[in-house]
Write an enzyme that holds these catalytic residues in place. Structure first.
Site, PDB file in Angstrom:
ATOM      1  N   PRO A  89       0.812  -1.220   0.000  1.00 58.17           N
ATOM      2  CA  PRO A  89       0.000   0.000   0.000  1.00 58.17           C
ATOM      3  C   PRO A  89       0.849   1.276   0.000  1.00 58.17           C
ATOM      4  O   PRO A  89       0.358   2.340  -0.375  1.00 58.17           O
ATOM      5  CB  PRO A  89      -0.816  -0.099   1.302  1.00 58.17           C
ATOM      6  CG  PRO A  89      -0.773  -1.538   1.680  1.00 58.17           C
ATOM      7  CD  PRO A  89       0.528  -2.065   1.175  1.00 58.17           C
ATOM      8  N   GLU A 116       0.903  -8.432   8.582  1.00 55.60           N
ATOM      9  CA  GLU A 116       0.877  -6.963   8.696  1.00 55.60           C
ATOM     10  C   GLU A 116       1.872  -6.309   7.754  1.00 55.60           C
ATOM     11  O   GLU A 116       1.859  -5.104   7.554  1.00 55.60           O
ATOM     12  CB  GLU A 116       1.186  -6.540  10.145  1.00 55.60           C
ATOM     13  CG  GLU A 116       0.206  -7.072  11.186  1.00 55.60           C
ATOM     14  CD  GLU A 116      -1.241  -6.774  10.826  1.00 55.60           C
ATOM     15  OE1 GLU A 116      -1.553  -5.598  10.579  1.00 55.60           O
ATOM     16  OE2 GLU A 116      -2.041  -7.727  10.775  1.00 55.60           O
ATOM     17  N   ARG A 154      -0.419  -7.409 -21.332  1.00 53.57           N
ATOM     18  CA  ARG A 154      -1.151  -7.010 -22.541  1.00 53.57           C
ATOM     19  C   ARG A 154      -0.485  -5.858 -23.290  1.00 53.57           C
ATOM     20  O   ARG A 154      -0.892  -5.538 -24.403  1.00 53.57           O
ATOM     21  CB  ARG A 154      -2.623  -6.719 -22.231  1.00 53.57           C
ATOM     22  CG  ARG A 154      -2.875  -5.568 -21.303  1.00 53.57           C
ATOM     23  CD  ARG A 154      -4.314  -5.555 -20.804  1.00 53.57           C
ATOM     24  NE  ARG A 154      -5.304  -5.337 -21.851  1.00 53.57           N
ATOM     25  CZ  ARG A 154      -5.477  -4.182 -22.490  1.00 53.57           C
ATOM     26  NH1 ARG A 154      -4.720  -3.150 -22.200  1.00 53.57           N
ATOM     27  NH2 ARG A 154      -6.413  -4.058 -23.416  1.00 53.57           N
ATOM     28  N   ASP A 169      -7.308   1.492 -26.466  1.00 55.02           N
ATOM     29  CA  ASP A 169      -7.753   1.437 -25.073  1.00 55.02           C
ATOM     30  C   ASP A 169      -7.973   2.784 -24.423  1.00 55.02           C
ATOM     31  O   ASP A 169      -7.354   3.757 -24.779  1.00 55.02           O
ATOM     32  CB  ASP A 169      -6.671   0.781 -24.202  1.00 55.02           C
ATOM     33  CG  ASP A 169      -6.717  -0.704 -24.294  1.00 55.02           C
ATOM     34  OD1 ASP A 169      -7.703  -1.221 -24.828  1.00 55.02           O
ATOM     35  OD2 ASP A 169      -5.756  -1.327 -23.843  1.00 55.02           O
TER      36      ASP A 169
HETATM   37  C1  4G4 Z   1       3.171  -5.405   2.007  1.00 60.23           C
HETATM   38  C2  4G4 Z   1       3.027  -4.727   3.204  1.00 60.23           C
HETATM   39  C3  4G4 Z   1      -0.767  -4.182  -1.770  1.00 60.23           C
HETATM   40  C4  4G4 Z   1       2.078  -6.109   1.490  1.00 60.23           C
HETATM   41  C5  4G4 Z   1       1.830  -4.780   3.864  1.00 60.23           C
HETATM   42  C6  4G4 Z   1      -0.589  -5.145  -0.788  1.00 60.23           C
HETATM   43  C7  4G4 Z   1      -2.798  -3.526  -0.711  1.00 60.23           C
HETATM   44  C8  4G4 Z   1      -1.876  -3.361  -1.729  1.00 60.23           C
HETATM   45  C9  4G4 Z   1       0.866  -6.186   2.151  1.00 60.23           C
HETATM   46  C10 4G4 Z   1       0.742  -5.498   3.357  1.00 60.23           C
HETATM   47  C11 4G4 Z   1      -1.536  -5.256   0.221  1.00 60.23           C
HETATM   48  C12 4G4 Z   1      -2.086  -2.323  -2.792  1.00 60.23           C
HETATM   49  C13 4G4 Z   1      -1.022  -6.727   4.570  1.00 60.23           C
HETATM   50  C14 4G4 Z   1      -1.012  -4.271   4.548  1.00 60.23           C
HETATM   51  C15 4G4 Z   1      -0.263  -6.962   1.532  1.00 60.23           C
HETATM   52  N1  4G4 Z   1      -2.623  -4.443   0.222  1.00 60.23           N
HETATM   53  N2  4G4 Z   1      -2.930  -1.301  -2.525  1.00 60.23           N
HETATM   54  N3  4G4 Z   1      -1.431  -6.154   1.273  1.00 60.23           N
HETATM   55  N4  4G4 Z   1      -0.470  -5.507   4.090  1.00 60.23           N
HETATM   56  O1  4G4 Z   1      -1.510  -2.403  -3.858  1.00 60.23           O
END
Ligand code: 4G4
Length: 248
Positions: A89, A116, A154, A169
């Site tokens: 994220p 986490e 793609r 696209d």
């Molecule tokens: C790495 C760190 C990507 C991966 C924390 C991964 C949303 C996205 C994760 C986590 C993800 C995105 C569990 C918070 C795996 N969530 N928005 N989760 N978490 O691309």
């Protein structure tokens, strides 16, 4: 392109990657996708891959060692790993431009985190790109990795047939796509815009461009800032602007 995916759930990838266009690209030899189970690289007897966070707090953190060992394994298979993408994220927002950029690479490694998060020493030492598919949290990086692999695949020449061209696209030219119609000519009392039935290719192109511009202006005006606009495009947008000024 060779794509290696490091994940705790390799079985999640079988559906999407064994289906339709992605599978055809694999059969054609354009795309070589391999998944590796990070758990297979755990050194301890219970094959655990997570532990409690230093500093305390809820949940578990993915350990560095199994990920490092899995990466070492990949390095034995082929010297240069290329770009190593971690889906998280906190990463750079994914978009069509980044999809086109990654499609130029010969190889990519995707690292899918769970719990986490992943011990940050993985990011420091192994990861070249951190990518996010949007501002929301998922239970793992697998679905985001599938999204990115699909969007990247793609854009590789030969993956889409001649029928489906990426050039048409949404986002290819930085604008939203125009509406599409197919047979029948009338469905539940709804027709098809006359111009599309006219056979007049120049007028059809003009209509589609206009629809793209108007849709973008209405739904995602911020995209116009970076779109490639011709003199005629600017004239169309100015016409709308003049009309609005008269009304308001
Ligand atoms: C790495 C760190 C990507 C991966 C924390 C991964 C949303 C996205 C994760 C986590 C993800 C995105 C569990 C918070 C795996 N969530 N928005 N989760 N978490 O691309």
């Amino acid at each position: 392109m060779r794509i290696d995916v490091l994940t705790l759930f390799p079985e999640m990838f079988t559906g999407p990657f064994d289906t339709s266009i992605i599978n055809r690209a694999r059969e054609k030899g354009i795309l070589d996708i391999n998944t590796f189970n990070i758990r297979d690289f755990s050194q301890n007897k219970h094959h655990t891959v997570d532990d409690t966070p230093y500093g305390g707090g809820a949940g578990m953190v993915m350990q560095a060692e199994p990920v490092f060992k899995a990466m070492e394994h990949l390095q034995h298979l082929h010297e240069d790993l290329g770009r190593v993408v971690m889906m998280c994220p906190q990463g750079m927002p994914f978009n069509q431009e980044l999809a086109k950029e990654l499609a130029q690479e010969d190889r990519l490694v995707f690292l899918c985190g769970h719990y986490e998060g992943i011990d940050d020493r993985v990011r420091e030492k192994l990861v070249t790109d951190e990518i996010s598919i949007g501002d929301y949290v998922l239970t793992g990086g697998e679905l985001p990795a599938m999204v990115v692999v699909d969007a990247v695949a793609r854009m590789i020449p030969g993956v889409l047939g001649e029928m489906a061209s990426a050039e048409a696209d949404s986002f290819y030219n930085g604008l939203l796509d125009h509406p599409h119609y197919t047979k029948p000519r009338e469905y539940q009392g709804m027709g098809v815009p006359d111009v599309l039935l006219s056979g007049h290719h120049k007028k059809i192109d003009q209509w589609r461009r206009r629809q793209s511009l108007l849709r973008t202006l209405e739904r995602r005006p911020e995209l116009l800032q970076n779109a490639e606009l011709s003199k005629e495009d600017r004239r169309v947008l100015d016409e709308v602007y003049q009309l609005l000024k008269e009304i308001l």
